[in-house]
Design an enzyme around this catalytic site. Structure first.
Site, PDB file in Angstrom:
ATOM      1  CD  GLN A 109     113.421  95.395  54.440  1.00 36.41           C
ATOM      2  OE1 GLN A 109     112.242  95.089  54.293  1.00 36.41           O
ATOM      3  NE2 GLN A 109     113.804  96.575  54.841  1.00 36.41           N
ATOM      4  N   GLY A 110     116.455  91.058  54.293  1.00 40.79           N
ATOM      5  CA  GLY A 110     116.708  90.056  55.328  1.00 40.79           C
ATOM      6  C   GLY A 110     116.948  90.706  56.676  1.00 40.79           C
ATOM      7  CE1 TYR A 111     117.009  95.442  56.524  1.00 43.52           C
ATOM      8  CE2 TYR A 111     115.356  96.666  57.740  1.00 43.52           C
ATOM      9  CZ  TYR A 111     116.386  96.632  56.826  1.00 43.52           C
ATOM     10  OH  TYR A 111     116.784  97.798  56.231  1.00 43.52           O
ATOM     11  CB  SER A 112     112.144  89.493  60.522  1.00 42.15           C
ATOM     12  OG  SER A 112     111.562  90.741  60.303  1.00 42.15           O
ATOM     13  CB  SER A 160     108.345  89.869  51.303  1.00 45.58           C
ATOM     14  OG  SER A 160     107.614  90.025  52.499  1.00 45.58           O
ATOM     15  CD  GLU A 185     108.660 102.272  51.825  1.00 46.66           C
ATOM     16  OE1 GLU A 185     108.339 102.153  53.000  1.00 46.66           O
ATOM     17  OE2 GLU A 185     107.849 102.346  50.883  1.00 46.66           O
ATOM     18  CD  GLU A 194     100.271  96.079  68.756  1.00 43.05           C
ATOM     19  OE1 GLU A 194     100.983  95.794  67.768  1.00 43.05           O
ATOM     20  OE2 GLU A 194      99.081  95.747  68.836  1.00 43.05           O
TER      21      GLU A 194
HETATM   22  C1  LIG Z   1     103.333  90.412  55.320  1.00 47.11           C
HETATM   23  C2  LIG Z   1     104.648  90.556  55.994  1.00 47.11           C
HETATM   24  C3  LIG Z   1     105.789  90.728  55.243  1.00 47.11           C
HETATM   25  C4  LIG Z   1     107.037  90.814  55.856  1.00 47.11           C
HETATM   26  N1  LIG Z   1     108.155  90.961  55.069  1.00 47.11           N
HETATM   27  C5  LIG Z   1     109.362  90.986  55.660  1.00 47.11           C
HETATM   28  C6  LIG Z   1     110.560  91.039  54.884  1.00 47.11           C
HETATM   29  O1  LIG Z   1     110.500  91.071  53.655  1.00 47.11           O
HETATM   30  N2  LIG Z   1     111.735  91.076  55.506  1.00 47.11           N
HETATM   31  C7  LIG Z   1     111.837  91.062  56.873  1.00 47.11           C
HETATM   32  O2  LIG Z   1     112.936  91.116  57.369  1.00 47.11           O
HETATM   33  N3  LIG Z   1     110.742  90.985  57.644  1.00 47.11           N
HETATM   34  C8  LIG Z   1     109.501  90.951  57.074  1.00 47.11           C
HETATM   35  N4  LIG Z   1     108.385  90.848  57.861  1.00 47.11           N
HETATM   36  C9  LIG Z   1     108.543  90.754  59.299  1.00 47.11           C
HETATM   37  C10 LIG Z   1     108.075  91.953  60.097  1.00 47.11           C
HETATM   38  O3  LIG Z   1     108.964  93.006  59.950  1.00 47.11           O
HETATM   39  C11 LIG Z   1     107.921  91.493  61.540  1.00 47.11           C
HETATM   40  O4  LIG Z   1     106.918  90.517  61.582  1.00 47.11           O
HETATM   41  C12 LIG Z   1     107.543  92.631  62.467  1.00 47.11           C
HETATM   42  O5  LIG Z   1     108.579  93.556  62.584  1.00 47.11           O
HETATM   43  C13 LIG Z   1     107.155  92.108  63.858  1.00 47.11           C
HETATM   44  O6  LIG Z   1     108.090  91.223  64.374  1.00 47.11           O
HETATM   45  P1  LIG Z   1     107.645  89.794  64.951  1.00 47.11           P
HETATM   46  O7  LIG Z   1     106.832  89.143  63.922  1.00 47.11           O
HETATM   47  O8  LIG Z   1     108.839  89.116  65.419  1.00 47.11           O
HETATM   48  O9  LIG Z   1     106.704  90.119  66.161  1.00 47.11           O
HETATM   49  P2  LIG Z   1     107.171  90.525  67.629  1.00 47.11           P
HETATM   50  O10 LIG Z   1     108.157  91.627  67.558  1.00 47.11           O
HETATM   51  O11 LIG Z   1     107.525  89.325  68.386  1.00 47.11           O
HETATM   52  O12 LIG Z   1     105.820  91.103  68.175  1.00 47.11           O
HETATM   53  C14 LIG Z   1     104.781  90.297  68.755  1.00 47.11           C
HETATM   54  C15 LIG Z   1     103.765  91.227  69.391  1.00 47.11           C
HETATM   55  O13 LIG Z   1     104.419  91.993  70.403  1.00 47.11           O
HETATM   56  C16 LIG Z   1     104.249  93.363  70.194  1.00 47.11           C
HETATM   57  N5  LIG Z   1     105.432  94.135  70.592  1.00 47.11           N
HETATM   58  C17 LIG Z   1     106.729  93.901  70.302  1.00 47.11           C
HETATM   59  N6  LIG Z   1     107.516  94.863  70.794  1.00 47.11           N
HETATM   60  C18 LIG Z   1     106.696  95.749  71.411  1.00 47.11           C
HETATM   61  C19 LIG Z   1     106.886  96.970  72.114  1.00 47.11           C
HETATM   62  N7  LIG Z   1     108.096  97.531  72.256  1.00 47.11           N
HETATM   63  N8  LIG Z   1     105.803  97.601  72.591  1.00 47.11           N
HETATM   64  C20 LIG Z   1     104.554  97.064  72.455  1.00 47.11           C
HETATM   65  N9  LIG Z   1     104.312  95.928  71.809  1.00 47.11           N
HETATM   66  C21 LIG Z   1     105.364  95.274  71.293  1.00 47.11           C
HETATM   67  C22 LIG Z   1     104.037  93.470  68.703  1.00 47.11           C
HETATM   68  O14 LIG Z   1     103.366  94.669  68.359  1.00 47.11           O
HETATM   69  C23 LIG Z   1     103.222  92.239  68.394  1.00 47.11           C
HETATM   70  O15 LIG Z   1     101.873  92.481  68.645  1.00 47.11           O
HETATM   71  C24 LIG Z   1     107.128  90.743  57.256  1.00 47.11           C
HETATM   72  C25 LIG Z   1     105.977  90.559  58.016  1.00 47.11           C
HETATM   73  C26 LIG Z   1     104.761  90.456  57.407  1.00 47.11           C
HETATM   74  C27 LIG Z   1     103.546  90.237  58.244  1.00 47.11           C
END
Ligand SMILES: Cc1cc2nc3c(=O)[nH]c(=O)nc-3n(C[C@H](O)[C@H](O)[C@H](O)COP(=O)(O)OP(=O)(O)OC[C@H]3O[C@@H](n4cnc5c(N)ncnc54)[C@H](O)[C@@H]3O)c2cc1C
Lengths: 378, 398
Positions: B130-133, B165, B249, B379
């Site tokens: 899944q290529g989202y982030s 992942s 899902e 959050e």
């Molecule tokens: C084990 C694991 C597997 C993953 N697998 C995939 C994958 O296969 N494909 C993919 O695309 N992504 C994947 N991800 C990424 C995951 O979706 C993101 O890490 C997640 O959505 C958070 O984004 P970020 O890491 O950029 O953190 P950020 O969005 O930068 O967040 C940093 C902090 O700010 C807080 N924050 C952000 N926005 C808000 C808000 N509106 N209100 C309050 N707090 C806020 C967050 O809660 C967090 O504590 C994976 C992540 C993990 C840990």
């Protein structure tokens, strides 16, 4: 799989909610605080008419023969309204142990009147400066022919000055760990009883210290086997705690509702405070506590009704969790209301005091956790 | 209130259970996990496990029969999750394919796309990621910068994905890219592409997590190519596709809850077996208190799930309650493993072959931190609960 109350149970909830809405919900308790019990008496009679007091009394004794789950909506609504009185002790404790352990004579004497709302019961267990340890029971009942003669002091008895009958925990024989204790049905008209009103910080509750001086009661008033009262009490506590869980969930539900409402209307810095995440997430924590509490309570009451293996663990653990959660969210709601939260005017304080009142009622959180551990064979 | 399963559901369970007993890798049921992640053949092993599932008709039970599924009911899916946890079955390598991409393709894909992908998702021949982030877009996916530009009859994709992942073993990627940026509504202008990972313009680099493992990756897109036929849904309307995907899902959180239930049982066992100063940990009054607290809250979250499931069954589709289940199970899992390590006293810092009990506890503790971040952070779940369940006002900026 269906983990929800039935349509009939939800319908019954709606009718009780409506009934309490018509009578001003917590204003009934507020009247009691002011010393006016007119609305409480009226509402209590209304609940009898709705069938609440007879729900779990068997049909043979003029009740409807329903189960613990049917009581869930009733107690949730009572908890929401913070209704004073001893419906908890009467419906949640007296009925189930009378049904299970009562002699025919006892059942005939009490159950139809309980169902009709003319007998109110309470539990007299604690004694001044003592805890819930069975070894600390000091009120004695010594045998004299066909009678028992009761002496000693019980404290913190709910509605101790107005109920019709005490279910009294007394020592009838020396013993350890609960052996030699008995439960006695003692009608308040018996002579030798002195009642002293005790001030409670949950002013919606009425407490009394009662001194028994050579009170004579027939042995036929012992509930369950003589000297085995501790076991009867434990069985009754399962039911009482099931009902208490529902009472507390009802209060919690109202707190979350009023706090979320307030957060959408109170404006500071040009926006509703509910937009600030410190507030928003605080209310979500309250909500998750509430929903977890509700799930545990439903399950506990289901376990009670169906008598499944994990019944005890389910009830004790629910009781421990919900007691703490109630205090937690009641406290949090005050913070979220700001200055008005600490006033007498708002209901927050009523819920907080009630939550605190239940905290150590008939056992502490620690004790219920330890009971859970034992029930799980840990 | 009724916790029983129907005859048909029980039948499904017993058939699946015997199938698992016969088909799990040798030695698996006895707890000899024949292959571990450090082993280079781990991923091949997972692919072959999925092939086995496929052959038994158990790869994607919720899919329509026409596409190789069993048309399973929600309850059957729950049972499936329970049985997989009970047997401690190997991880599903193509989770993204089976639970997200496949059902979405079946719902809104073109006939050509179904023809091309569905079967291979089932067999495990093509693993999906899944290529989202992206580096600058996590919780806020509207901020993605990876772009796709039309050039003649194909699209040219440039940008970077992160935390992908399975990216290092995947053959295909369900990828979000920006195709236009002029609109005021930020979630417009995003398109979903089905991208081939085995092409020159795609480079995958490993990211090592704090538990020392390699589950996710960076994916660089340098003039990667896709065609019109690789777009799912409409151009610029990828957001709708993402929402559709989310609705499919359905039972992942259930799986996590059943796993937590199992893990907690393991913890109880551990506290019975491990002694300190000659006494099992579980006999210590403080340990008992804390363990009952964890027991109660884990039970509570599972019961919440059943209550929400009941609502879903009655209403016909899942609601925002799922956010509460996700929040609770992820936070609790973290707490359970944190306590498991803490219980081991200072010996809790011992790791790998020196671990006091089993490095499982230390590894899972480290691993559990991802649970409250991946799939939407705690959050963000709280925002959802606040806004969609409690009716609180939306955050500023959204
Ligand atoms: C084990 C694991 C597997 C993953 N697998 C995939 C994958 O296969 N494909 C993919 O695309 N992504 C994947 N991800 C990424 C995951 O979706 C993101 O890490 C997640 O959505 C958070 O984004 P970020 O890491 O950029 O953190 P950020 O969005 O930068 O967040 C940093 C902090 O700010 C807080 N924050 C952000 N926005 C808000 C808000 N509106 N209100 C309050 N707090 C806020 C967050 O809660 C967090 O504590 C994976 C992540 C993990 C840990």
């Amino acid at each position: 799989m269906d983990f929800s109350l039935s349509e009939e149970q939800e319908m019954f909830r709606r009718s009780i909610r409506k009934f309490f809405d018509q009578h001003g919900q917590t204003s009934i308790a507020r009247d009691v605080v002011k010393g006016n019990t007119t609305s409480l008496d009226k509402v209590t009679r209304g609940l009898v008419e709705l069938g609440c007091t007879g729900m779990t009394v068997s049909e043979e004794f003029e009740g409807s023969g329903l189960g613990s789950l049917d009581l869930v909506p009733v107690f949730e609504e009572l908890g929401r309204a913070l209704l004073p009185g001893t419906l908890l002790e009467t419906i949640g404790f007296a009925i189930p142990i009378l049904e299970k352990y009562g002699t025919d004579e006892q059942k005939q004497k009490y159950l139809p009147e309980i169902a009709a709302g003319t007998k109110k019961m309470t539990l007299a267990w604690l004694e001044p400066k003592k805890g819930y340890n069975p070894d600390s029971v000091g009120v004695t009942a010594s045998a004299e022919g066909e009678s028992l003669v009761i002496n000693g002091v019980k404290s913190l008895i709910p509605d101790g000055d107005v109920v019709d009958t005490y279910i009294l925990l007394v020592r009838t024989m020396d013993g350890k760990d609960g052996a030699g204790l008995s439960l006695v049905l003692l009608d308040r008209e018996d002579t030798g009883i002195t009642v002293r009103h005790q001030k409670c910080f949950d002013e919606t509750q009425r407490l009394a210290e009662v001194t028994f001086e050579n009170v004579r009661v027939s042995k036929s008033q012992v509930l369950g086997a003589m000297n085995q009262g501790w076991d009867v009490l434990q069985e009754g506590l399962l039911h009482l705690n099931g009902a208490l869980c529902s009472l507390m969930v009802g209060g919690m539900d109202r707190i979350v509702e009023m706090t979320a409402e307030y957060a959408t209307i109170r404006v500071q810095f040009g926006q509703p405070i509910g937009r600030f995440q410190a507030i928003k997430h605080g209310i979500v924590d309250m909500k998750t506590d509430l929903e977890t509490a509700r799930s545990l309570s439903y399950y506990a009451n289901w376990a009670l009704e169906t008598d499944v293996d994990d019944k005890k663990a389910a009830i004790y653990s629910a009781r421990a969790f919900i007691t703490e959660a109630y205090i937690r969210i009641a406290s949090q709601s005050i913070q979220i209301h700001g200055g008005i939260g600490v006033t007498e005017e708002l209901d927050c304080q009523l819920y907080l005091k009630r939550a605190r009142y239940y905290e150590n009622y008939l056992g502490s959180v620690q004790q219920y956790r330890e009971k859970t551990a034992l029930a799980l064979n840990w | 209130m009724d916790f029983s399963f129907s005859k048909k559901e029980e039948k499904f369970r017993s058939t699946l259970r015997s199938w698992l007993e016969e088909n799990l890798p040798e030695g698996w049921l006895e707890g000899k996990n024949v292959i571990t992640k450090e082993n280079a053949e781990y991923w091949d092993f997972l692919r072959s496990w999925q092939k086995t599932l496929y052959e038994g008709g158990y790869a994607a039970i919720a899919w329509p029969e026409k596409y190789g599924g069993r048309n399973a009911t929600l309850m059957e899916e729950i049972i499936y999750q329970q049985e997989m946890v009970r047997a401690n079955a190997p991880q599903l390598i193509n989770y993204v394919g089976i639970h997200m991409v496949g059902p979405t393709l079946i719902q809104i894909g073109t006939e050509e796309q179904k023809e091309k992908y569905i079967e291979k998702i089932l067999t495990g021949e093509e693993v999906w990621c899944q290529g989202y982030s992206e580096p600058n877009a996590g919780s806020d996916l509207t901020a993605i910068q990876t772009s796709a530009v039309k050039n003649g009859d194909h699209w040219v994709i440039n940008g970077q994905k992160v935390w992908t992942s399975f990216g290092h073993v995947a053959d295909k990627c369900f990828l979000l890219a920006r195709t236009s940026s002029s609109t005021e509504k930020k979630h417009k202008g995003i398109t979903v592409f089905l991208v081939d990972m085995h092409q020159e313009g795609v480079e995958t680099r490993p990211i090592i997590q704090m538990d020392g493992e390699h589950d996710f990756n960076e994916v660089y897109l340098n003039d990667a190519i896709a065609s019109d036929a690789d777009i799912i849904g409409e151009v610029d309307e990828g957001w709708k596709v993402m929402i559709a995907l989310l609705m499919h899902e359905r039972t992942g959180i259930g799986g996590q809850l059943f796993t937590l239930e199992q893990q907690f049982k393991d913890l109880v066992k551990m506290t019975n077996e491990v002694e300190e100063d000659g006494k099992p940990l579980i006999k210590d009054p403080f340990v008992r208190q804390k363990m009952v607290d964890l027991y109660t809250r884990s039970r509570g979250s599972l019961l919440n799930y059943y209550r929400n499931l009941t609502t879903t069954l009655k209403r016909g589709y899942p609601g925002a309650e799922g956010s509460m289940d996700k929040l609770l199970v992820s936070e609790l899992t973290k707490e359970v493993f944190s306590y498991a390590v803490s219980l081991q006293n200072h010996q809790g810092v011992l790791w790998k072959e020196d671990a006091l009990v089993d490095t499982y506890w230390q590894d899972k503790f480290l691993h559990s931190f991802g649970m409250t971040i991946g799939g939407g952070t705690s959050e963000v779940q709280k925002n959802t609960i606040a806004e969609r369940i409690l009716g609180l006002p939306k955050d500023l900026g959204r």
